[in-house]
Design a protein around this motif. Structure first.
Motif, short mmCIF file in Angstrom:
data_model
loop_
_atom_site.label_atom_id
_atom_site.label_comp_id
_atom_site.label_asym_id
_atom_site.label_seq_id
_atom_site.Cartn_x
_atom_site.Cartn_y
_atom_site.Cartn_z
N LYS A 285 0.92 -1.21 -0.10
CA LYS A 285 0.07 0.05 0.14
C LYS A 285 1.00 1.22 0.09
O LYS A 285 1.57 1.30 1.06
CB LYS A 285 -0.79 -0.14 1.38
CG LYS A 285 -2.12 1.01 1.37
CD LYS A 285 -2.68 0.73 2.51
CE LYS A 285 -4.07 -0.05 2.53
NZ LYS A 285 -4.58 -0.13 4.08
N ARG B 79 4.99 -6.94 18.10
CA ARG B 79 3.96 -7.49 17.41
C ARG B 79 3.06 -8.47 18.31
O ARG B 79 1.83 -8.33 18.05
CB ARG B 79 4.54 -8.33 16.17
CG ARG B 79 3.72 -9.01 15.22
CD ARG B 79 3.02 -8.12 14.60
NE ARG B 79 3.92 -7.39 13.54
CZ ARG B 79 4.19 -7.81 12.35
NH1 ARG B 79 4.35 -9.20 11.86
NH2 ARG B 79 4.95 -6.98 11.32
N GLY C 187 -5.47 -7.23 20.41
CA GLY C 187 -6.15 -7.32 19.40
C GLY C 187 -7.09 -8.53 19.47
O GLY C 187 -8.26 -8.58 19.09
N ASN C 188 -6.45 -9.73 19.93
CA ASN C 188 -7.44 -10.83 19.89
C ASN C 188 -6.65 -11.89 20.94
O ASN C 188 -5.94 -12.50 20.48
CB ASN C 188 -7.84 -11.42 18.78
CG ASN C 188 -8.78 -12.73 18.93
OD1 ASN C 188 -8.96 -13.27 20.18
ND2 ASN C 188 -9.30 -13.28 17.93
N ALA D 71 -6.55 -15.42 19.86
CA ALA D 71 -5.66 -15.88 18.74
C ALA D 71 -4.30 -15.73 19.03
O ALA D 71 -3.54 -16.63 18.61
CB ALA D 71 -6.23 -14.71 17.46
N LEU E 16 -7.82 -15.36 14.04
CA LEU E 16 -7.29 -14.24 13.43
C LEU E 16 -7.42 -13.03 14.52
O LEU E 16 -8.34 -12.92 15.29
CB LEU E 16 -8.09 -13.80 12.24
CG LEU E 16 -7.93 -14.73 11.06
CD1 LEU E 16 -8.97 -14.04 10.04
CD2 LEU E 16 -6.72 -14.52 10.36
N VAL E 17 -6.44 -11.91 14.41
CA VAL E 17 -6.65 -10.85 15.02
C VAL E 17 -7.16 -9.75 13.78
O VAL E 17 -6.31 -9.49 12.94
CB VAL E 17 -5.17 -10.14 15.54
CG1 VAL E 17 -5.59 -8.88 16.22
CG2 VAL E 17 -4.44 -11.10 16.52
N ASN F 116 -8.25 -6.93 13.43
CA ASN F 116 -7.68 -5.37 13.10
C ASN F 116 -6.40 -5.34 12.57
O ASN F 116 -5.87 -4.41 12.26
CB ASN F 116 -8.12 -4.54 14.16
CG ASN F 116 -7.29 -4.72 15.62
OD1 ASN F 116 -6.62 -5.86 15.55
ND2 ASN F 116 -7.32 -4.12 16.52
N MET F 117 -5.65 -6.51 12.57
CA MET F 117 -4.34 -6.47 12.15
C MET F 117 -4.27 -6.93 10.58
O MET F 117 -5.27 -7.45 10.26
CB MET F 117 -3.28 -7.56 12.90
CG MET F 117 -3.03 -6.91 14.36
SD MET F 117 -2.42 -7.87 15.53
CE MET F 117 -0.39 -7.52 15.11
N GLU G 18 0.52 -9.24 8.81
CA GLU G 18 0.88 -9.70 10.38
C GLU G 18 0.10 -10.58 10.86
O GLU G 18 0.69 -11.59 11.76
CB GLU G 18 0.15 -8.40 11.21
CG GLU G 18 1.27 -7.08 11.14
CD GLU G 18 0.51 -5.72 11.70
OE1 GLU G 18 1.28 -5.16 11.94
OE2 GLU G 18 -0.65 -5.89 11.68
N GLU H 238 -3.55 -5.15 4.18
CA GLU H 238 -4.90 -4.79 4.50
C GLU H 238 -5.39 -5.33 5.56
O GLU H 238 -5.08 -6.50 5.89
CB GLU H 238 -6.05 -5.45 3.29
CG GLU H 238 -7.10 -5.10 3.22
CD GLU H 238 -7.64 -3.82 2.90
OE1 GLU H 238 -8.04 -2.87 3.76
OE2 GLU H 238 -7.18 -3.29 1.43
#
Lengths: 396, 504
Positions: free
Chosen positions: A214, A269, A276-277, A280, B352-353, B355-356, B360, B400
């Motif tokens: 991107k 990371r 984030g989760n 996971a 999965l995460v 929002n990553m 990643e 993305e």
């Protein structure tokens, strides 16, 4: 055969998509990041007008950055804690405790500066690690652990200082809060930062072309160029007064180090993945407990550094130092875009948040407004910032 | 009242940069079960969100007629007041409340705010009786199985006097038996004049229950057919626009060495220490073979593989061997470093995460294998890009957020993440749940390819057809015990069901 054909067609589609740049998306993601900067500029412009330019004088800007340094350092550590989905309410008390211990060691025990500093840094690290251990391994919610920690540390501070201010600190210790970095060192530091910015931009561009990432629409070197001008302008203002305050210098170094940790390492990371989760992250083999413990330890270390700077600036270990600072640190992180839900936030955001709050404090003092106004305004800004973030997300 | 209870005319819906629905015309007859078919990303979810008021009037173009009159919904409540109730894939029940409290949530019978418990109980009882359900209205919802929860959702919809019931993949998480109960209830409701719009990937189910099927593809309405006029392959053709003669690509293979062995695995319930979730299971998995694991929901399949992987919270006994060598697994990283990968069943919850980024997420399980603290961006980019190409993941680029990908592509990201760990043993827990036929086929082909490359594949699936379609050997589990170990030549749907329901 048909399958293969489809596959290659789809690959083509993917490649085509890469070239489609959507200006709407770009605007919506970046408006959030830049909104705070715009807010900051508005605040500065307002105070500059109201104070007939005194607000923007070299002397005041130097003071302003000095004022923000402690909260910014705390905020930077706090960002990582909040990104993992936890919170640390004990840093204010820890800042006070570190100052008290340092003063007691130097004034009462006659310790040298070097040994004192190493000792209190280790104490900060250890206290953070203990709270991290209780949170991560014993599963007590961080809110409770650090709320308890806040009281315990406060108690220890009162016990050590016996409720009195311990002063004065050694001259070599005061350097960390009161000295300035001048010409040669300052310019070589600025030069180094600017050079590495361009180097990183060059590498990113190379890798971006290679892997079709991107792309930012503006040319690669515009961003570092703008930043370089800002840095040079900042250095110029600093030099126009006395040089860069040592606390500001330390703050900048720490932010660079923490940003590197957060963005470029497996540790960073993991921190974002945990926030984030969590599930996971666990399934991915990330040692969640260890990482959380390290984050808290790191935060304790940051609080210790902030404690050293604050006590050096005050030239004393005071039983009241650091009170309520944990809330300033959290506010700095949150105003800087860190989400209390975890998983999202940038270290440099805390600097921005701290700068906004320090600007409000400083500007209102210059205007001789009563102290109560500062609380009211800062509190309102905090709520506004979070509302704005939610609002702009909804729009996008 | 006309023949059609619901008519959609020229419905268009745009998202930034995408036309999700393009001129959809759909007519639903009064009192029928109308199946809506299409691949993931075809626009089914968008369409039902418009119908149920999630996307309010004004955010889409076109018109909706209910009983011949145009309707404009401003929100979900509006749609419900008009008798359109939608039951979404993710259940919207509060686990800590009772069945009756859930059913009347937001509409509790009350006097001045004080809830009339008895009236609520009786009304709930009646509703449940009507559906032929034997559930205590005072039971906490969290104590019900997922199938019963689904039925409670239906009861809740009926309590709102639904005329049109929209069901989004209602059976995707259910066992055969639970699915049958649900389908029976739909037929019962049909007899009472309730119209159902039914979305499912399970085509056999669609063909057995629906009166009419409509297909949409890429946001466009393809057509509607009376159920008696269409065969399964014609329906697939309508949905995907190409013929998939063989959904399950099967290759002849030679079974090689045993690469993974589980000996005497027993796993205890984390809450009730004495209860065995898995009871003394032993099995071997071989190179060059796909081992299928069948069983009903709740039989313990997921618990078994998560215990193997070191993520199950309960106590565990047993031994694991890789290439005849004993290994210790205390936490996931031990499993990963011994070459075991687990693609978990819940990709959003544990895979999965969201929002990553794609990048990643793909590198997440390999951070330790690839990097020593500092992440080398070039390397990370290059291997991520390789998996994006190999797995044909449709994303604008690797930076993305996975949030923005469709379900099938998200699943491929999870697969990529685990393939990157270079597994010797790949465990797939419901790898094709909720993804479309095209993506399913790609995943089956990938599994075959991996087996050819020497990876041992273990696959759990609730779809018998899938288990039979791709496995070389099938284990059947019932209530935590291994009931059968069937070579594919001997395995039939009937036989598996026999063992899976407790036959010996």
């Amino acid at each position: 055969m048909e399958g293969k054909l489809n596959k290659s067609l789809e690959l083509n589609e993917v490649n085509n998509n890469k070239k489609n740049f959507n200006p709407k998306n770009f605007f919506s993601t970046n408006v959030r990041a830049y909104a705070m900067i715009i807010g900051l500029i508005l605040i500065w412009a307002m105070f500059a007008i109201l104070t007939d330019g005194i607000f923007l004088s070299a002397r005041n800007i130097s003071n302003l950055t000095m004022q923000m340094a402690v909260v910014a350092i705390l905020g930077a550590g706090m960002v990582l804690v909040i990104v993992t989905g936890h919170i640390d309410l004990s840093v204010g008390s820890l800042v006070g405790l570190i100052g008290g211990i340092a003063a007691a060691l130097m004034v009462w025990k006659g310790w040298g500066t070097g040994l004192t500093i190493i000792t209190v840094l280790l104490i900060g690290l250890a206290i953070g690690a203990i709270q991290g251990f209780i949170t991560a391994y014993l599963n007590v919610p961080a809110f409770i652990v650090t709320l308890g920690g806040m009281m315990v540390l406060k108690g220890i501070l009162l016990g050590i200082t016996k409720g009195v201010t311990i002063a004065p600190m050694r001259e070599s210790y005061k350097v960390f809060g009161q000295a300035y970095i001048t010409n040669v060192t300052l310019f070589s530091f600025a030069g180094l930062v600017i050079l590495s910015m361009f180097f990183l931009a060059y590498r990113k561009r190379k890798s971006g072309i290679k892997y079709n990432l991107k792309q930012e629409p503006s040319s690669y070197y515009v961003k570092p160029l703008v930043y370089s001008l800002l840095i040079l302008g900042f250095v110029y203002i600093m030099v126009a007064y006395k040089g860069m305050p040592v606390p500001v210098f330390i703050m900048l170094i720490l932010v660079i180090v923490l940003t590197f940790l957060a963005d470029k390492t497996t540790f960073g990371r993991s921190v974002y993945a945990i926030g984030g989760n969590l599930q996971a992250a666990i399934f991915s083999g990330i040692s969640v407990k260890k990482i959380v413990l390290i984050v808290f330890a790191l935060n304790g270390l940051m609080a210790a550094i902030a404690g050293i700077i604050l006590s050096a600036r005050l030239n004393a270990g005071s039983p009241a130092a650091g009170t309520m600072m944990e809330l300033d640190a959290i506010a700095a992180a949150v105003i800087g875009g860190t989400s209390l839900m975890g998983g999202k936030g940038k270290v440099y955001g805390a600097i921005l948040g701290a700068l906004i709050m320090a600007s409000l404090d400083n500007g209102m003092s210059l205007l001789d407004m009563d102290a109560f106004w500062q609380y009211i305004v800062k509190g309102s800004i905090l709520i506004f910032a979070v509302w704005f973030d939610i609002y702009s997300k909804k729009k996008a | 009242m006309g023949l059609y209870i619901l008519e959609l005319k020229n419905i268009c819906k745009k998202f930034p940069g995408v036309k999700a629905l393009d001129n959809i015309n759909l007519r639903v007859k009064f009192g029928e079960i109308h199946a809506l078919c299409g691949e993931n990303g075809a626009g089914k979810s968008t369409l039902i969100k418009i119908l149920s008021g999630v996307y309010p009037y004004g955010t889409y173009e076109g018109k909706i007629y209910l009983d011949g009159k145009e309707v404009q919904f401003r929100n979900i409540r509006d749609a419900e007041n008009n008798g359109i109730v939608c039951i979404h894939q993710e259940l919207a029940l509060v686990g800590e409340l009772t069945v009756q409290e859930n059913i009347f949530l937001g509409n509790e019978p009350n006097i001045a705010g004080v809830i009339k418990e008895d009236e609520m109980y009786i009304k709930t009882k009646n509703l449940l009786n009507e559906l032929g359900l034997d559930i205590d209205p005072r039971e906490l919802v969290k104590n019900l199985g997922i199938g019963q929860q689904q039925l409670v959702e239906i009861a809740k919809a009926l309590s709102k006097n639904a005329k049109i019931l929209i069901l989004d993949e209602p059976t995707s998480a259910l066992t055969e038996k639970e699915s049958n109960t649900l389908l029976n209830i739909l037929c019962r409701l049909k007899a009472k004049g309730v119209t159902s719009i039914y979305i499912s990937h399970k085509l056999d189910e669609v063909l057995s229950i629906a009166d009419t099927v409509s297909a949409i593809r890429d946001g466009q309405y393809i057509g509607s057919k009376d159920i008696n006029e269409i065969t399964k392959s014609e329906l697939i053709y309508m949905m995907v626009g190409r013929k998939l003669d063989k959904l399950y690509p099967r290759k002849k293979r030679e079974r090689k060495d045993c690469s993974f062995e589980v000996k005497n695995l027993t796993v205890y319930d984390p809450e009730i220490q004495s209860r065995k979730v898995i009871d003394n299971i032993s099995f071997r998995a071989y190179k060059g073979e796909i081992l299928g694991i069948a069983g009903l929901m709740g039989a313990g399949r997921t618990e078994m593989v998560s215990a193997i992987f070191g993520v199950f919270p309960g106590k565990r006994e047993g031994e694991f061997y890789i290439d005849e060598k004993k290994i210790n697994i205390r936490q996931p990283i031990d499993a990963i470093q011994n070459g075991i990968a687990l693609v978990p069943e819940d990709r959003k919850g544990t895979g999965l995460v969201l929002n990553m980024t794609v990048k990643e997420n793909i590198s997440m399980a390999s951070l330790r294998n690839f990097f020593n603290f500092i992440i080398k961006e070039d390397e990370e980019n290059s291997y991520t890009l390789r998996y994006v190409r190999d797995l044909n993941i449709k994303t604008s680029n690797i930076e993305e957020a996975v949030n923005n990908l469709s379900g099938g592509n998200q699943q491929k990201v999870v697969l990529g993440k685990w393939l990157l760990t270079k597994p010797k043993v790949l465990i797939l827990d419901e790898p094709t749940r909720g993804i479309d036929i095209g993506a399913k086929f790609e995943i089956y082909e990938l599994i075959n390819q991996l087996v050819d490359e020497g990876v041992t594949v273990i696959i759990i699936s609730s779809e018998l057809e899938e288990v039979l379609g791709i496995s070389d050997r099938v284990l059947v589990i019932y209530e935590g015990k291994l009931r059968a170990d069937l070579p594919i030549q001997e395995a039939t749907q009937e036989k598996i069901m026999y063992y899976a329901t407790g036959g010996v």
